[in-house]
Design a protein around this motif. Structure first.
Motif, mmCIF file in Angstrom:
data_model
loop_
_atom_site.group_PDB
_atom_site.id
_atom_site.type_symbol
_atom_site.label_atom_id
_atom_site.label_comp_id
_atom_site.label_asym_id
_atom_site.label_seq_id
_atom_site.Cartn_x
_atom_site.Cartn_y
_atom_site.Cartn_z
ATOM 1 N N GLN A 105 0.828 -1.206 0.000
ATOM 2 C CA GLN A 105 0.000 0.000 0.000
ATOM 3 C C GLN A 105 0.863 1.257 0.000
ATOM 4 N N GLU A 106 1.963 1.227 0.749
ATOM 5 C CA GLU A 106 2.865 2.382 0.786
ATOM 6 C C GLU A 106 3.534 2.600 -0.567
ATOM 7 N N LEU A 107 3.764 1.503 -1.298
ATOM 8 C CA LEU A 107 4.436 1.606 -2.594
ATOM 9 C C LEU A 107 3.470 1.889 -3.738
ATOM 10 N N ALA A 108 2.183 1.875 -3.465
ATOM 11 C CA ALA A 108 1.194 2.099 -4.517
ATOM 12 C C ALA A 108 1.291 3.504 -5.112
ATOM 13 N N GLY A 161 11.035 0.445 -1.693
ATOM 14 C CA GLY A 161 10.538 -0.551 -0.757
ATOM 15 C C GLY A 161 11.572 -0.858 0.305
ATOM 16 N N ALA A 162 12.828 -1.023 -0.125
ATOM 17 C CA ALA A 162 13.908 -1.276 0.827
ATOM 18 C C ALA A 162 14.131 -0.079 1.738
ATOM 19 N N ALA A 163 13.974 1.124 1.182
ATOM 20 C CA ALA A 163 14.202 2.340 1.969
ATOM 21 C C ALA A 163 13.240 2.470 3.136
ATOM 22 N N LEU A 164 12.109 1.773 3.056
ATOM 23 C CA LEU A 164 11.114 1.826 4.139
ATOM 24 C C LEU A 164 11.367 0.767 5.213
ATOM 25 N N GLY A 189 7.993 9.127 1.061
ATOM 26 C CA GLY A 189 8.374 9.700 2.343
ATOM 27 C C GLY A 189 9.432 8.903 3.076
ATOM 28 N N ALA A 190 10.301 8.244 2.326
ATOM 29 C CA ALA A 190 11.369 7.461 2.944
ATOM 30 C C ALA A 190 12.374 8.385 3.624
#
Length: 213
Positions: free
Chosen positions: A15-18, A71-74, A101-102
């Motif tokens: 969801q964050e990556l959407a 994705g990795a940054a989160l 927002g990473a």
């Protein structure tokens, strides 16, 4: 962590990556396809569970607009580097970094993933969705990406066309590596190039985790 919590955590990451935007003008010779957030979340989540993200340098080879890198940054890496030969998606990746927002240290570098201009220090995890080599004249493109992973990474995660298991395992064995995990994946590709005849096509793929000596 229970399976339910694991699934919820992976879905939350998807969801964050959407919000990650894809290619404005994708280039067929580079096989520029937007990695679906669900697939990226699955890969990053597995990597996180294996201890391959937190506190490490994560290198996304052929990062495109930054889906895997972000994705990795989160997930608490020491730093993330996204590398791509095409400057246009790197500009989009910078915008996507703001959208996600990473707070991790993220760098976007223009360069050829098959001749990587970096020598990261410490433990390096490579995440990549390389070209499958489906375009004429681009055969074996994923092999060149694996060669780079073998050179710079202690562990890598890569997406390949379905049926690549024997090739990936043999390549890893010949280059000081070992496939430790593999799982099937699929994603829908929208019609975006002239040679596409369907509005949407589902691609069967496989993801491999390789430990490199």
């Amino acid at each position: 962590m229970t399976d339910g919590n694991t699934g919820a955590t992976r879905r939350r990451l998807a969801q964050e990556l959407a919000v990650v935007a894809g290619f404005d003008d994708p280039r067929a010779p580079l096989e520029q396809y937007h990695t679906p957030p669900e697939l990226a979340a699955h890969i990053v989540h597995v990597a996180d569970l294996q201890g391959d993200v937190e506190g490490r340098t994560v290198l996304d080879l052929g990062c495109g607009t930054g889906m895997l890198a972000l994705g990795a940054a989160l997930r608490g890496p020491d730093r993330v580097v996204g590398l791509d030969v095409d400057p246009a998606p790197l500009s989009t990746a910078t915008e996507n970094e703001r959208r996600v927002g990473a707070t991790a240290d993220v760098s976007w570098v223009r360069g050829d993933a098959t001749r990587v201009p970096l020598c990261p220090a410490g433990e390096v995890t490579v995440l990549m969705n390389p070209p499958f080599g489906a375009q004429s004249g681009n055969e074996g493109a994923d092999r060149a990406f694996l060669e780079t992973a073998a050179e710079v990474a202690s562990v890598s995660y890569s997406v390949h066309n379905a049926g690549s298991e024997s090739f990936v395992e043999a390549f890893a064995a010949d280059n000081g590596g070992e496939v430790t995990h593999a799982f099937a994946a699929e994603f829908d590709l929208p019609r975006q190039f002239d040679h596409h005849t369907e509005e949407t096509r589902t691609i069967d793929a496989e993801v491999f985790r390789i430990e490199w000596v």
